[in-house]
Design a protein around this motif. Structure first.
Motif, PDB file in Angstrom:
ATOM      1  N   CYS A  12       0.851  -1.197   0.000  1.00 45.46           N
ATOM      2  CA  CYS A  12       0.000   0.000   0.000  1.00 45.46           C
ATOM      3  C   CYS A  12       0.892   1.253   0.000  1.00 45.46           C
ATOM      4  O   CYS A  12       1.839   1.332   0.777  1.00 45.46           O
ATOM      5  N   CYS A  52      -0.075   3.039   3.857  1.00 45.68           N
ATOM      6  CA  CYS A  52       0.261   2.406   5.148  1.00 45.68           C
ATOM      7  C   CYS A  52       1.463   1.470   5.007  1.00 45.68           C
ATOM      8  O   CYS A  52       1.997   1.000   6.006  1.00 45.68           O
ATOM      9  N   CYS A  97      -5.606  -3.588   2.259  1.00 50.33           N
ATOM     10  CA  CYS A  97      -4.467  -3.538   3.180  1.00 50.33           C
ATOM     11  C   CYS A  97      -5.039  -3.182   4.546  1.00 50.33           C
ATOM     12  O   CYS A  97      -6.205  -3.436   4.810  1.00 50.33           O
ATOM     13  N   GLN A  98      -4.253  -2.543   5.425  1.00 56.06           N
ATOM     14  CA  GLN A  98      -4.779  -2.144   6.734  1.00 56.06           C
ATOM     15  C   GLN A  98      -5.634  -0.884   6.644  1.00 56.06           C
ATOM     16  O   GLN A  98      -6.451  -0.625   7.508  1.00 56.06           O
ATOM     17  N   CYS A  99      -5.394  -0.071   5.574  1.00 56.81           N
ATOM     18  CA  CYS A  99      -6.036   1.252   5.559  1.00 56.81           C
ATOM     19  C   CYS A  99      -6.991   1.463   4.396  1.00 56.81           C
ATOM     20  O   CYS A  99      -7.872   2.311   4.489  1.00 56.81           O
ATOM     21  N   CYS A 100      -6.825   0.773   3.287  1.00 59.39           N
ATOM     22  CA  CYS A 100      -7.550   1.129   2.057  1.00 59.39           C
ATOM     23  C   CYS A 100      -8.021  -0.115   1.331  1.00 59.39           C
ATOM     24  O   CYS A 100      -7.601  -1.225   1.648  1.00 59.39           O
TER      25      CYS A 100
HETATM   26 ZN   LIG Z   1      -2.927   0.836   3.331  1.00 66.54          ZN
END
Ligand SMILES: [Zn+2]
Length: 415
Positions: free
Chosen positions: A11, A14, A40-43
């Protein structure tokens, strides 16, 4: 996209690894993903027609919503920027036919698509220099077993030069979906295309590559310090033998067409924090390629030569073989097929054919006129000689014309 690309994809925001969101619409095989959504963790990011779109610009968000709604056909239209339904239908038909040429496909994208000069790219002076530099450095640092990335590589004309040199296939990264799509289909078949924004952090892992290059685009990047930092990160491998190449970037001290927002030579050098780069004026490299047949990266251009040159090439590498003299190798067998350079008009002349150098317009002549240093104005040849083309290898009788770039190794179905 190849599933193996997850090993190097990250990403941009992140830095996390990505994976296919299985609960959302997707079309995939064991080895590749055609359409789907990556998380991913954010998007979340869409994969459209096999191309991961790793930015959050409005068209990417719309396309991701269309994928989620199970309409990959609409997502592709969105990414191509085809808003008019009739135009989109027409393009879809051309793309689906499988027999359309590069030129016809570009024309089907419409006049707003920046396609004009791309047809002539393989013999323009900027390309001729960049190809020699890319191949010299690629042979040295990749050796067929390591990976390269062409950042802001557009429709992949130079990515094509990496096809035999990059071990896993080269990655082609560009903001414009249509360009990387064209590259995968025509100009650099087999490359791994990724859509991303050159003004944002790059969506790849540290040390994923041994060559990171950006040619004829860096003067248009606003976030230059971040960009170079990212290029350095991409080749930050344990053996430190990779290279960063910024080719054909304009010079703040000397005007050129499509000037962009260039820096001075020392301004460019100061962007590099890990390793001091070497700068070359393009005039010297051009003379190497056209007149000497050896690309001399061991030279040190004077401050004055750098200041006067409208275009610079910048190389940073810890590999001892890079800053050396590299003989220019011309392949006898084609990556695609040997054909007549599209800058030549053919006129019958009795038993002969007259090939006449014909520029598409005055702007081309002004910007790329230096190609007259190797492209003859006129050539007369036996009429049947051209019957041998297209050919997989240069016919002996056309060897001299291939040397002069009147006959070129072009992608199959180019024009
Ligand atoms: Zn991310």
């Amino acid at each position: 996209m190849r599933v193996s690309t997850f090993d190097i994809l990250r990403c941009p925001y992140c830095g996390g690894r990505l994976d296919l969101v299985e609960s959302l619409f997707n079309r995939r095989t064991a080895d590749s993903i055609e359409d789907g959504v990556l998380g991913c963790q954010c998007c979340i990011f869409p994969v459209v027609d096999g191309i991961p779109v790793m930015h959050l610009q409005p068209m990417a968000t719309t396309a991701r919503e269309q994928i989620e709604a199970g309409r990959p056909d609409l997502a592709r239209r969105t990414m191509f920027g085809l808003e008019d339904a009739q135009h989109a239908d027409r393009f879809d038909r051309v793309a689906a036919a499988g027999t359309a040429t590069y030129r016809e496909t570009v024309e089907a994208l419409g006049p707003n698509f920046e396609g004009g000069y791309f047809l002539y790219r393989f013999s323009d002076p900027t390309f001729v220099v960049a190809q020699a530099v890319v191949q010299a450095i690629g042979r040295t640092v990749l050796g067929g077993a390591r990976r390269a990335i062409d950042v802001c590589g557009g429709s992949g004309h130079l990515t094509r030069s990496l096809l035999g040199l990059s071990g896993p296939p080269p990655v082609l990264a560009d903001l414009y979906f249509a360009k990387v799509w064209l590259a995968r289909r025509f100009t650099a078949p087999g490359c791994e295309p990724v859509c991303c924004d050159g003004n944002a952090p790059m969506p790849f892992a540290r040390g994923a590559f041994h060559l990171a290059m950006c040619v004829d685009a860096f003067m248009y990047i606003w976030t230059k310090r971040q960009f170079v930092g990212e290029m350095e990160r991409l080749v930050d491998t344990a053996d430190a033998s990779g290279a960063v190449l910024i080719g054909h970037t304009h010079n703040e001290r000397t005007w050129s067409p499509s000037h962009g927002q260039p820096l001075t030579p020392e301004g460019y050098a100061a962007l590099f924090e890990r390793r001091q780069p070497r700068l070359f004026g393009e005039a010297g490299l051009f003379a190497d390629v056209v007149d000497r047949g050896v690309l001399d990266l061991s030279r040190r251009d004077s401050t004055d030569a750098l200041d006067r040159d409208p275009a610079l090439t910048i190389v940073a590498s810890g590999h001892p073989g890079v800053f050396a003299r590299h003989p220019i190798e011309r392949a006898a067998t084609a990556t695609g097929e040997f054909r007549l350079n599209p800058l030549y008009a053919v006129e019958p002349d009795g038993e002969h054919l007259r090939l006449r150098l014909t520029f598409p317009d005055d702007d081309y002549a002004q910007e790329y006129g230096a190609c007259r240093r190797y492209l003859p104005d006129e050539v007369s040849i036996d009429a049947q000689l051209l019957d041998a083309l297209p050919a997989a290898a240069v016919p002996d009788a056309l060897a001299e014309l291939a040397r002069r770039r009147v006959v070129l190794d072009l992608p199959a179905r180019y024009y």
